[in-house]
Design a protein around this motif. Structure first.
Motif, mmCIF file in Angstrom:
data_model
loop_
_atom_site.group_PDB
_atom_site.id
_atom_site.type_symbol
_atom_site.label_atom_id
_atom_site.label_comp_id
_atom_site.label_asym_id
_atom_site.label_seq_id
_atom_site.Cartn_x
_atom_site.Cartn_y
_atom_site.Cartn_z
ATOM 1 N N LEU A 1 -6.277 16.577 -4.210
ATOM 2 C CA LEU A 1 -5.410 15.494 -3.726
ATOM 3 C C LEU A 1 -4.074 16.056 -3.248
ATOM 4 C CD1 LEU A 1 -4.680 12.430 -3.494
ATOM 5 C CD2 LEU A 1 -3.852 12.575 -5.851
ATOM 6 N N ASN A 2 -3.487 16.898 -4.090
ATOM 7 C CA ASN A 2 -2.146 17.391 -3.770
ATOM 8 C C ASN A 2 -2.155 18.441 -2.665
ATOM 9 O OD1 ASN A 2 -0.794 15.700 -5.615
ATOM 10 N ND2 ASN A 2 -1.529 16.989 -7.276
ATOM 11 N N ALA A 3 -3.287 19.127 -2.528
ATOM 12 C CA ALA A 3 -3.385 20.109 -1.442
ATOM 13 C C ALA A 3 -3.853 19.438 -0.149
ATOM 14 C CB ALA A 3 -4.357 21.223 -1.843
ATOM 15 N N GLY A 4 -4.176 18.155 -0.217
ATOM 16 C CA GLY A 4 -4.629 17.434 0.979
ATOM 17 C C GLY A 4 -6.008 17.886 1.438
ATOM 18 N N LEU A 5 -6.856 18.214 0.480
ATOM 19 C CA LEU A 5 -8.168 18.782 0.828
ATOM 20 C C LEU A 5 -9.342 17.934 0.319
ATOM 21 C CD1 LEU A 5 -7.413 22.558 0.087
ATOM 22 C CD2 LEU A 5 -8.153 21.622 2.290
ATOM 23 N N THR A 6 -9.063 16.718 -0.088
ATOM 24 C CA THR A 6 -10.133 15.914 -0.693
ATOM 25 C C THR A 6 -11.307 15.711 0.266
ATOM 26 O OG1 THR A 6 -8.512 14.799 -2.069
ATOM 27 C CG2 THR A 6 -10.643 13.703 -1.818
ATOM 28 N N GLU A 7 -10.987 15.247 1.455
ATOM 29 C CA GLU A 7 -12.079 14.959 2.406
ATOM 30 C C GLU A 7 -12.845 16.214 2.772
ATOM 31 O OE1 GLU A 7 -10.953 12.955 6.051
ATOM 32 O OE2 GLU A 7 -9.930 11.449 4.807
ATOM 33 N N GLN A 8 -12.084 17.286 3.072
ATOM 34 C CA GLN A 8 -12.740 18.533 3.444
ATOM 35 C C GLN A 8 -13.666 19.002 2.331
ATOM 36 O OE1 GLN A 8 -9.513 17.790 3.776
ATOM 37 N NE2 GLN A 8 -8.481 19.021 5.328
ATOM 38 N N PHE A 9 -13.208 18.849 1.100
ATOM 39 C CA PHE A 9 -14.031 19.272 -0.044
ATOM 40 C C PHE A 9 -15.317 18.445 -0.101
ATOM 41 C CE2 PHE A 9 -15.320 18.103 -4.363
ATOM 42 C CZ PHE A 9 -15.667 19.341 -4.891
ATOM 43 N N ASP A 10 -15.159 17.125 -0.058
ATOM 44 C CA ASP A 10 -16.342 16.264 -0.190
ATOM 45 C C ASP A 10 -17.379 16.618 0.878
ATOM 46 O OD1 ASP A 10 -15.067 15.080 -2.272
ATOM 47 O OD2 ASP A 10 -14.660 13.163 -1.288
ATOM 48 N N GLU A 11 -16.886 16.804 2.092
ATOM 49 C CA GLU A 11 -17.812 17.071 3.194
ATOM 50 C C GLU A 11 -18.382 18.496 3.131
ATOM 51 O OE1 GLU A 11 -15.309 14.058 6.104
ATOM 52 O OE2 GLU A 11 -15.524 16.171 6.683
ATOM 53 N N ALA A 12 -17.505 19.447 2.831
ATOM 54 C CA ALA A 12 -17.949 20.846 2.818
ATOM 55 C C ALA A 12 -19.041 21.055 1.760
ATOM 56 C CB ALA A 12 -16.763 21.768 2.528
#
Ligand code: CJB
Length: 818
Positions: free
Chosen positions: A89-100
């Motif tokens: 959340l804090n790194a702004g990577l939630t979406e990228q993580f879910d998709e990756a």
């Protein structure tokens, strides 16, 4: 148009997937095909950590080079909860993580589930510390959390056939742990034991043993602040390779004993909450982490300096003492300043008192730690001398303020007599600048009762900071459906860093369509929880019943017993046909609680709840009307699942006993209504959400005091209330113990003869309010309207606001300049 301000990293899903692949290959040595969800969890966590690295290093540099005083939050407990989602959340990577992760062929939930929760705390105090370091980072305030990396966290709870609590070791480090960075090169030496001698007119400590304190650093990323602070947890290692002489005599076990003893210091978290045991190892733990932290702060803020000017130390860092556990830091800083750096007493005292502040988290006198002077003398002989000196100076000082001899005697830091005791809370008040309670009522009672003598003479030191909780973990991560609805309602997601914006939802409480959406969110959360509970525990929960939760440590003062007695009374009403089917509002009651392993009454209460659950859930007469569940091993993860799914939460401590409570805040923010007493932060929640949106019952603090003074006889309440009598009789006659009348006899005996927390006296008003609760629940729109008003008016209970209050009232510092 909805305004989205949440951090979003510019990297793409494909790039993030590559980073995960790279970690899998070069760090873990597995291909994507070979990888398990746990491998992907480690790889993704390591990748996120790399994304945070630049901000982490820059924050540290700015902290050391700039002029903004840092905060050192000294706490024996940090109950962090899982890290991955929060870091994403804090790194702004939630979406990228879910998709990756999906692209790599994994279910992201499996990957997230592979994380093992670090359970390095008992309850509210430890979780508060975790919320506070999150808020400090999110506000951009330079800070260290300092604590201990216990190898075994709070025990893993299970229940046996009889429904008794069983404690199992929680070896949370059994698998690879990607978040903590062990920094052997920043170790500190911590000494113990030995003796003190006069040498050249100085007192010199000759310790007998020493331990190596090795820091394990955890990143604490702020939300939308660009800052990443540090949680530095110390782990104990031995210096002694092994004792060669003993070894040569073939006594291998004794030869390695110093190693084993040293490493034992950080082995296990004490599972007592609010009732300290006064054990030698616990004092060793306290000194271990506090001494290492003080030396660490000097290293950080005066890099490479042999003779730093430590009169500036209080301008570099302010240490917050989280309860009495780190109070040994006061004599330690005195010792460091006098013995290691050559300052005179007065200068050292001036620096020390300007450096420390103390938060008290309790009103129970037995929870204020007191250490036998003998034990301190054995482990820390030089500190004991310093404590006696502080005591002498302090008594002189107060003699200048009052002529009341009895008062002066009462205020001794070290008691007199054969077995003198050191009162750590008194040492903390004397040796720090500020003392705060954790809710308004609590701070007032500290001044009026618990620390009255001190507040009479040092009134200016006393203040209040009401607790808070982080909206990132407890709304955004725990309740994504509600988060989306709030953002939709407000037209912005800025509320995540300015929670008072929730106030903007208040007009929407008059919009029936919006309230219906809000109700749908709650229902969807209940369905999710029912599925989760089925998977994890095998429970069958009906999301169309009211979900009524009581989750907190098991303590007599918190009065799980009141809830269970009322529940039995309800069970009897239905079973005996006292209530028509139409009158019964179907309810699912959910308990979550751990008891200290040696707390007999609390453990018996757990056993009773489990057995009531067994009987009720298997009784065809109440089927569909009443269910009771007690998921074992309540922890942060379970809280994150259950709180968003709860309709009604219970905050029913005896008035004047719960310092604050923070569960109450999490529930209100997630749209549950509260049934509660005028205790702790309940008072402030009720003030803010409005009396008509809070189910108040029970005696007030004054009424409790009056009743104690008059002489409380619980048996009279038992005789006077047939429902109460029947509930207690059912327990006595073995209804919940397969006919055995002895199993719960000690509980019954206590209720009828002592009942120190006046459960019986509040029974009437508690069961009466339940009728109001059920009446309201029958009109769902009105129920959810009130729940939404709770959400709209609970923004004050953000831990960001608590931290702002600390900054203004106590720490006198602020965010780092950009
Ligand atoms: N608290 O969790 C603990 N452990 C203790 O030893 C003493 C107090 C709790 O601290 C919370 C945070 O301040 C409070 O909300 C709660 O009322 C208190 O019991």
């Amino acid at each position: 148009m909805t305004e989205i301000t949440a951090p979003k990293s510019p990297i793409t899903t494909a790039e993030f997937a590559d980073e995960i692949r790279e970690q899998l290959k070069y760090t873990q040595g597995v291909t994507v095909e070979q990888a398990t969800p746990a491998d992907v969890y480690v790889a993704a966590s390591t990748a996120v950590r790399r994304h945070l690295m630049d901000s982490w290093m820059k924050t540290q540099q700015d902290m050391v080079n700039g002029n903004t005083k840092a905060v050192g939050y000294l706490s024996a407990e940090f109950l962090m909860g899982k890290q991955l989602r929060n870091a994403l959340l804090n790194a702004g990577l939630t979406e990228q993580f879910d998709e990756a992760v999906e692209q790599l062929g994994f279910d992201y939930q499996d990957v997230v589930d592979a994380e093992y929760e670090p359970a390095l705390g008992n309850g509210g105090l430890g979780r508060l510390a975790a919320c506070f370091i999150d808020s400090l980072a999110s506000l951009g305030v330079p800070a260290f959390g300092y604590g201990i990396q216990y190898q075994y966290g709070i025990f893993k709870q299970s229940f046996n056939e009889q429904g008794q609590q069983i404690e199992n070791p929680e070896y949370w480090l059994a698998n690879e742990e990607p978040w903590g960075h062990v920094d052997y090169n920043r170790s500190q030496r911590v000494d113990f034991g030995g003796y003190v001698a006069d040498e050249d007119g100085k007192r010199v400590w000759h310790p007998a043993t020493c331990v190596r304190a090795v820091p394990v650093d955890y990143m604490v990323p702020g939300y939308a602040s660009g800052r990443v602070n540090t949680l530095r947890l110390w782990t104990a290692k031995s210096y002694d390779e092994f004792d060669l002489l003993t070894f040569n005599r073939s006594d291998y076990l004794n030869a390695v004993r110093p190693q084993v003893d040293a490493e034992n210091i950080s082995k296990i978290l004490y599972p007592e909450d609010s009732t300290p045991q006064g054990k030698r190892l616990r004092l060793q733990q306290q000194y271990f982490f506090v001494s290492a932290s003080i030396h660490d702060a000097i290293r950080v803020f005066y890099p490479g300096q042999d003779k730093p000017d430590l009169t500036t130390f209080p301008d570099k860092i302010t240490f917050q003492l989280n309860d009495t556990h780190p109070v040994i830091g006061i004599p330690e800083l005195m010792r460091v300043l006098i013995d290691e750096y050559g300052y005179d007493w007065d200068t050292a005292w001036d620096i020390t008192t300007r450096t420390f502040n103390y938060t008290c988290h309790t009103l129970l006198p037995e929870a204020l730690e007191v250490w036998p002077a003998n034990l301190i003398g054995e482990l820390l002989p030089r500190h004991l001398e310093i404590i006696y000196q502080i005591n002498d100076h302090f008594l002189n000082e107060i003699a200048g303020k009052t002529r009341d001899k009895a008062k002066i005697e009462r205020m001794r830091i070290v008691t007199e007599g054969d077995d003198p005791q050191v009162r750590m809370a008194y040492l903390a008040v004397a040796g720090g600048s500020h003392v705060n309670g954790v809710a308004e009522l609590h701070s007032q009672l500290l001044k009026d009762i618990t620390l009255k003598d001190f507040s009479d003479l040092y009134g200016e030191k006393f203040t209040n900071v009401t607790n808070g909780v982080t909206p990132r973990r407890f709304i955004k991560l725990a309740n994504p459906r509600l988060s989306d609805l709030i953002t939709e309602g407000l037209g912005t997601d800025k509320w995540l860093s300015d929670l008072e914006l929730l106030k903007g939802l208040e007009p929407l409480a008059q919009d029936d369509e919006f309230v219906k959406k809000f109700a749908e969110v709650k229902h969807a959360n209940k369905v999710s929880f029912a599925n989760y509970a089925k998977r994890q525990y095998g429970f069958d929960m009906n999301p169309d019943t009211m979900f009524n939760s009581m989750i907190k440590r098991l303590h007599e003062y918190k009065r799980q017993s009141l809830k269970i007695l009322a529940l039995i009374a309800r069970y009897a009403d239905i079973k005996n046909g006292n209530m028509s089917a139409d009158d019964v509002m179907p309810r699912t009651v959910i308990f979550g609680a751990k008891s200290a392993p040696g707390y007999y009454m609390a453990k018996l209460t757990i056993q009773l709840i489990n057995n009531v659950a067994r009987v009720v859930n298997n009784d065809p007469d109440v089927k569909g009307k009443l269910n009771v569940f007690f998921p074992w091993n309540y922890n942060v993860r379970l809280a994150q699942h259950l709180i968003p799914a709860t309709d009604l939460d219970e905050q029913i401590s005896q008035a004047g006993k719960e310092a604050s409570g923070t569960g109450n805040m999490k529930f209100a923010l997630n749209g549950a209504l509260t049934v509660g007493t005028l205790d702790g932060a309940n008072v402030e929640i009720r003030e803010r959400v409005g009396a008509e949106n809070f189910f108040l019952f029970g005696m007030t603090v004054d009424e409790v005091e009056e009743l104690y003074a008059k002489g409380y006889g619980p048996a009279a309440y038992y005789e006077a209330n047939p429902r109460l009598k029947q509930a207690i009789d059912m327990i006595s006659n073995g209804t919940f113990s397969n006919g055995d009348r002895n199993t719960f006899a000690p509980l019954v005996a206590d209720w009828l003869t002592k009942d120190y927390f006046m459960t019986l006296a509040d029974f009437d008003s508690y069961t009466a309010i339940q009728s109001d609760i059920e009446a309201l629940y029958r009109t769902p729109l009105e129920w959810h309207r009130k729940a939404l008003i709770n959400v709209a008016n609970s923004g004050y209970f953000s831990s960001d606001r608590s931290i702002e209050d600390y900054l203004e009232r106590i720490w006198h510092t602020g965010p780092l300049a950009d």
